[in-house]
Design a protein around this motif. Sequence first.
Motif, PDB file in Angstrom:
ATOM      1  N   TYR A  85       0.817  -1.211   0.000  1.00  0.00           N
ATOM      2  CA  TYR A  85       0.000   0.000   0.000  1.00  0.00           C
ATOM      3  C   TYR A  85       0.852   1.264   0.000  1.00  0.00           C
ATOM      4  CZ  TYR A  85      -4.158  -2.762   0.544  1.00  0.00           C
ATOM      5  OH  TYR A  85      -5.177  -3.655   0.325  1.00  0.00           O
ATOM      6  N   SER A 107      -7.297   1.029  -3.147  1.00  0.00           N
ATOM      7  CA  SER A 107      -6.305   2.039  -3.494  1.00  0.00           C
ATOM      8  C   SER A 107      -5.770   1.731  -4.889  1.00  0.00           C
ATOM      9  CB  SER A 107      -5.164   2.098  -2.480  1.00  0.00           C
ATOM     10  OG  SER A 107      -4.406   0.923  -2.510  1.00  0.00           O
ATOM     11  N   ALA A 138      -5.224  -2.296  -5.954  1.00  0.00           N
ATOM     12  CA  ALA A 138      -5.014  -3.205  -4.828  1.00  0.00           C
ATOM     13  C   ALA A 138      -5.903  -4.433  -4.973  1.00  0.00           C
ATOM     14  CB  ALA A 138      -5.323  -2.492  -3.525  1.00  0.00           C
TER      15      ALA A 138
END
Lengths: 115, 109
Positions: free
Chosen positions: A101, B31, B92
């Motif tokens: 992330y 994301s 993601a």
Amino acid sequence: EPEVTQTPSHQVTQMGQEVILRCVPISNHLYFYWYRQILGQKVEFLVSFYNNEISEKSEIFDDQFSVERPDGSNFTLKIRSTKLEDSAMYFCASSGTGGAYNGYTFGSGTRLTVV
Amino acid sequence: TQLLEQSPQFLSIQEGENLTVYCNSSSVFSSLQWYRQEPGEGPVLLVTVVTGGEVKKLKRLTFQFGDARKDSSLHITAAQPGDTGLYLCAGARGQNFVFGPGTRLSVLP
């Protein structure tokens, strides 16, 4: 700036031979990955590695593939018996706290050619 | 299967022009990241967007994440030859990211 180092940059191998691709991730990173990119195609996820074990793998990552972190710095991808279709650019990547992330840092890749 | 599509596939423009490239999916992503890849090199992270509607700027590059978090755009103002490269979006999926096929941009001097 810290970088991910991959060796060799090019590898030519005969079909059926074993190859080991080597990577030195960024030293304080905790998550390690292998991706591959067949010429002209997408970057494809192979495997992720955290805390000395595989955390996720794709359907591409079959029994012919294995990863290892033999010491505190290296991260290797082994292909046991290479096939012609394994020819690709193999990228190692690492990421720090928060994992992917926070973004991958990719190495420059190893171009594997199976003949 | 979460698939990402990118358009256009190829784009060739003159230095100084503006351009926008797109990344689309039918799936929602928690994301999304944009990378630029140059020949013989690995992708380099440009930005991560997380919130629907989010806009991030990186010098002449403006990234937007769609309100529904299914799409994203990258706008480059006054493109320069140094902007030439393959622009990849990645969404993601679990703990990792799945990449789109990329937009290959060529900026001619």
